[in-house]
Design a protein around this motif. Sequence first.
Motif, mmCIF file in Angstrom:
data_model
loop_
_atom_site.group_PDB
_atom_site.id
_atom_site.type_symbol
_atom_site.label_atom_id
_atom_site.label_comp_id
_atom_site.label_asym_id
_atom_site.label_seq_id
_atom_site.Cartn_x
_atom_site.Cartn_y
_atom_site.Cartn_z
ATOM 1 N N THR A 141 -12.827 -15.851 3.590
ATOM 2 C CA THR A 141 -11.869 -15.092 4.511
ATOM 3 C C THR A 141 -10.808 -16.344 4.892
ATOM 4 O O THR A 141 -10.948 -17.527 4.961
ATOM 5 C CB THR A 141 -12.437 -14.844 5.531
ATOM 6 N N VAL A 142 -9.689 -15.639 5.177
ATOM 7 C CA VAL A 142 -8.393 -16.459 5.199
ATOM 8 C C VAL A 142 -7.642 -15.543 6.650
ATOM 9 O O VAL A 142 -7.467 -14.420 6.412
ATOM 10 C CB VAL A 142 -7.354 -16.245 4.040
ATOM 11 N N LEU A 143 -7.451 -16.545 7.791
ATOM 12 C CA LEU A 143 -6.932 -15.859 8.686
ATOM 13 C C LEU A 143 -5.427 -15.851 8.411
ATOM 14 O O LEU A 143 -4.785 -16.960 8.306
ATOM 15 C CB LEU A 143 -7.360 -16.743 9.905
ATOM 16 N N ALA A 144 -4.655 -14.774 8.317
ATOM 17 C CA ALA A 144 -3.336 -14.862 8.087
ATOM 18 C C ALA A 144 -2.446 -15.304 9.008
ATOM 19 O O ALA A 144 -2.734 -14.927 10.461
ATOM 20 C CB ALA A 144 -2.960 -13.429 7.764
ATOM 21 N N GLY A 145 -1.501 -16.181 8.628
ATOM 22 C CA GLY A 145 -0.495 -16.487 9.869
ATOM 23 C C GLY A 145 0.940 -16.933 9.326
ATOM 24 O O GLY A 145 1.532 -15.869 8.507
ATOM 25 N N ASP A 146 1.208 -17.949 9.016
ATOM 26 C CA ASP A 146 2.421 -18.266 8.215
ATOM 27 C C ASP A 146 2.282 -17.859 6.695
ATOM 28 O O ASP A 146 1.152 -18.226 5.999
ATOM 29 C CB ASP A 146 2.701 -19.862 8.200
ATOM 30 N N ALA A 184 -6.027 -14.628 -7.718
ATOM 31 C CA ALA A 184 -7.056 -13.408 -7.906
ATOM 32 C C ALA A 184 -6.776 -12.807 -9.296
ATOM 33 O O ALA A 184 -5.490 -12.881 -9.872
ATOM 34 C CB ALA A 184 -7.001 -12.651 -6.778
ATOM 35 N N HIS A 185 -7.893 -12.265 -9.749
ATOM 36 C CA HIS A 185 -7.667 -11.410 -10.966
ATOM 37 C C HIS A 185 -7.041 -9.992 -10.290
ATOM 38 O O HIS A 185 -6.236 -9.346 -11.427
ATOM 39 C CB HIS A 185 -8.977 -11.128 -11.719
ATOM 40 N N VAL A 186 -7.546 -9.631 -9.192
ATOM 41 C CA VAL A 186 -7.087 -8.381 -8.652
ATOM 42 C C VAL A 186 -6.933 -8.493 -7.261
ATOM 43 O O VAL A 186 -7.854 -9.181 -6.737
ATOM 44 C CB VAL A 186 -8.006 -7.209 -8.891
ATOM 45 N N ALA A 187 -5.935 -7.926 -6.781
ATOM 46 C CA ALA A 187 -5.427 -8.125 -5.137
ATOM 47 C C ALA A 187 -5.285 -6.810 -4.858
ATOM 48 O O ALA A 187 -4.390 -5.714 -5.329
ATOM 49 C CB ALA A 187 -4.235 -8.881 -4.874
ATOM 50 N N PHE A 188 -6.035 -6.416 -3.650
ATOM 51 C CA PHE A 188 -5.998 -4.950 -3.058
ATOM 52 C C PHE A 188 -5.330 -4.986 -1.812
ATOM 53 O O PHE A 188 -5.738 -5.742 -0.879
ATOM 54 C CB PHE A 188 -7.570 -4.436 -2.854
ATOM 55 N N ASP A 189 -4.174 -4.516 -1.724
ATOM 56 C CA ASP A 189 -3.282 -4.657 -0.636
ATOM 57 C C ASP A 189 -3.783 -3.224 0.020
ATOM 58 O O ASP A 189 -3.271 -1.943 0.037
ATOM 59 C CB ASP A 189 -1.971 -4.670 -0.956
ATOM 60 N N PHE A 190 -4.610 -3.243 1.273
ATOM 61 C CA PHE A 190 -4.848 -2.213 2.020
ATOM 62 C C PHE A 190 -3.820 -1.965 3.341
ATOM 63 O O PHE A 190 -4.137 -1.075 4.012
ATOM 64 C CB PHE A 190 -6.552 -2.282 2.686
ATOM 65 N N VAL A 191 -3.197 -2.767 3.522
ATOM 66 C CA VAL A 191 -1.973 -2.692 4.504
ATOM 67 C C VAL A 191 -0.622 -2.147 4.108
ATOM 68 O O VAL A 191 0.082 -1.021 4.582
ATOM 69 C CB VAL A 191 -1.661 -4.220 5.013
ATOM 70 N N GLY A 192 0.288 -2.607 2.981
ATOM 71 C CA GLY A 192 1.102 -1.968 2.291
ATOM 72 C C GLY A 192 2.487 -1.987 3.208
ATOM 73 O O GLY A 192 3.209 -1.460 2.956
ATOM 74 N N GLU A 193 2.533 -2.739 4.329
ATOM 75 C CA GLU A 193 3.720 -2.545 5.124
ATOM 76 C C GLU A 193 3.666 -4.019 6.056
ATOM 77 O O GLU A 193 2.610 -4.738 6.169
ATOM 78 C CB GLU A 193 3.559 -1.482 6.252
ATOM 79 N N GLN A 194 4.683 -4.189 6.881
ATOM 80 C CA GLN A 194 4.786 -5.171 7.890
ATOM 81 C C GLN A 194 4.799 -6.418 7.234
ATOM 82 O O GLN A 194 4.424 -7.510 7.895
ATOM 83 C CB GLN A 194 3.735 -5.108 9.132
ATOM 84 N N ALA A 248 3.044 -7.505 4.714
ATOM 85 C CA ALA A 248 1.606 -7.672 3.752
ATOM 86 C C ALA A 248 2.064 -7.389 2.328
ATOM 87 O O ALA A 248 1.376 -7.993 1.345
ATOM 88 C CB ALA A 248 0.570 -6.850 4.299
ATOM 89 N N GLU A 249 2.686 -6.423 2.223
ATOM 90 C CA GLU A 249 3.048 -5.959 0.682
ATOM 91 C C GLU A 249 3.674 -6.891 -0.251
ATOM 92 O O GLU A 249 3.666 -6.966 -1.443
ATOM 93 C CB GLU A 249 3.985 -4.711 0.604
ATOM 94 N N GLY A 297 4.101 2.113 3.478
ATOM 95 C CA GLY A 297 5.025 2.337 4.647
ATOM 96 C C GLY A 297 6.195 0.898 4.300
ATOM 97 O O GLY A 297 7.387 1.211 4.838
ATOM 98 N N GLY A 298 5.851 0.057 3.497
ATOM 99 C CA GLY A 298 6.927 -1.069 3.204
ATOM 100 C C GLY A 298 7.254 -0.680 1.666
ATOM 101 O O GLY A 298 7.397 0.194 1.208
#
Length: 342
Positions: free
Chosen positions: A217-222, A238-248, A250-251, A270-271
């Motif tokens: 796990t990685v705690l997102a910050g900077d 990564a071979h595959v990255a899954f973006d479950f946020v898509g805004e703010q 994160a995208e 959203g982004g």
Amino acid sequence: MKAVRVHAYQEPPRYESVPEPALQGPWDVIVDIGAAGLCRTDLHIIEGQWEPIQHPRLPYTLGHENAGWVREVGSAVTTVAPGDAVILHPLTSCGLCPPCRVGEDSHCENASFPGINADGGMAERMRTNARAIVPLGEGLEPRDVAALADAGLTAYHAVRKAAARLVPGTHAVVIGAGGLGHIGVQALTAITAARITVVDRSEEALALARKLGAHHTVLAGDDETTVREALDITGGGAHVAFDFVGEQGAELLAPRMIRGRGQHYVIGYGGEVRLPTIEIISREIDVIGNLVGTYQDLVELMALTADGRVRLHTQTYPLEAAGDAMADLAAGRIRGRGILIP
């Protein structure tokens, strides 16, 4: 009956009395709603983001993650009977158009999308059709699976599409371990052999991800630090990255966390994904969109759930408290999925 209805964009939905739905065709099914999931899409609907795409006629009832018990069936329906516990595929598809013929229900050319462009399940009852009905196995209760109808289905659909790529020795990065992402982690654990790294701003969400099978796990910050840590863990991306946020913001992270010839799965929205075309071609990376999932995806997801390999983490609210639930979701106070109980 009571329902949660959108009357105008940028205004809170109303909890009010509406007429009960009735059968209109031979393939219709009326369902007593046992639970309706709350999704960020509901917030985006209220903001008006879906109006240019779906053009719903206001007012209408929210709720596209629904499960309950069959109340009444049309004359042609033989697959379910009154009293059966069911979960509903989000779209009511026609079965006749080219996408339906190849099993791509979510791209049906004649579909309606209850809760998004037609009356949905944040109500005591709703109308759907027989093609959307998935019977629940023994031991599965509507309140425990309702949000799998969209959040779970969407997460599973993305993982299922990527599964052939995620062989032993590969790495998957999951951005966001909330309502969508925590299901995605379980799907990755259940059907792939990838090493799983989860990125989130919440220590609580990361703790849940570790319990569900995340290896790192990685705690997102900077952003720079977050990307560097993910690259270190995955040995260059990564071979595959899954973006479950898509805004703010994160995208913007996922393309930086994949290696050459990697894949960026866009699930949250959203982004805006911004990539120089030279980067896309020089690295041969893929950006892949995901819309809900197929009927077969939902059948497979229910099988995994019945086996105990996928489980929703939920916070329940009575239907009349939908406004409070939406406020909690918008403020990030819900871990897992919010569930409305009529």
